[in-house]
Design an enzyme around this catalytic site. Sequence first.
Site: not given
Length: 407
Positions: A212, A281, A307, A325, A339
């Site tokens: 990413n 992810d 995980p 975050f 979250k």
Amino acid sequence: MSNASLDRVHVLLGVGGGIAAYKAAELVRRLRDAGAEVRVVMTENATRFVGAVTFQALSGNPVRSSLWDESAEAAMSHIELARWADEVIIAPASADLIARLAHGFAGDLLSTLVLTTAAPVSVAPAMNQQMWAHPATQANVERLRQRKVRVLGPAAGSQACGETGEGRLLEVDELIAALVAARGPRSLDGLRVLVSAGPTYEDIDPVRFIGNRSSGKMGFAVAAAAAQAGAEVRLIAGPVSLSTPAGVERIDVRSARQMRDAVIAAAADADIFISAAAVGDYRPETTAPTKLKKSGKALALELIQNPDILAEVGQSAQPPFLVGFAAETNDLEHYARGKLERKRLDMIAANQVGEAQGFECGENALLLIWSGGSEQLALADKRVLAQSLVERIAERYRATRPVVVSA
């Protein structure tokens, strides 16, 4: 923290050459408003931008710029000036001046004073963005950091040369706040802080990977701010090209599973875990042992879930104070609150990615959310934002965790 903590502090201000030297005049005025006594030393190049008379009028003290001032040097007054200082701050600090300080040169009054003084030294860089990014400048800055010199900034933005990028002198308020914070009680003294930062890479074959756009800048800034706040900091870093902050222990990893193993091992004795990493992810179910070749057909990758590191730490018997975050492109607060609750976090820092902030940018803004409260931290340089975030974390930690008093 009030600026009153600079009351009667002896501040030696070194002014380097550069167009930002005009801001040093305002810094003198604001330091005196905060109660400090200020003396100014200018480099020869600085006198080409701002006259010494200006600083003399604002500081109320004679301005020095040369080692060869015979009347002043008759009693070795440069030694006395170095002993007089409680704090030394150099603003602006040019690339040339930083290089000379990094290599211990003492060819002028200001560099001689830096070698002579026992006071804490701070430098506030200001230069063209290409000069700041040059490997030579970065190496010199890292050398100063390793010697416990505080490096304040620079900020990102438009520059006098017409370019845009990192290299702007921090604003006067930010410089004063940094001095105040350094002299006051440090908010994380005695605590062990674990920080994760950067991306994770998942290999497809020996030459390709899934990753990413995280640069790691925010996480590294948080680690630096936590160390400056007195914490013992351990940084778990994904693959980034960033220097290790001064006073921080760094562990490098590549994949999400490697980061998971490193975090789980380190979290056992951490008081606070700040999960700033952008952990992937998913990963390929299998990694090809040799480079995949073009076949003229579509390539299908079977992805499996990585995980959830933060959730796993949260499920431990005695988890540390957990700060997550959330990087989102839409519905920022909705996803962040979900979250926070799902992973049993103490606080979450949510940021909108894209729109010239978040990933691959020098600036960011954060929405902080915790049980029963929230606060918006406005768009700012990531280093400045990290300091604000760490202070909020320290406040929430002290408010929610019992203080253990030794018998």
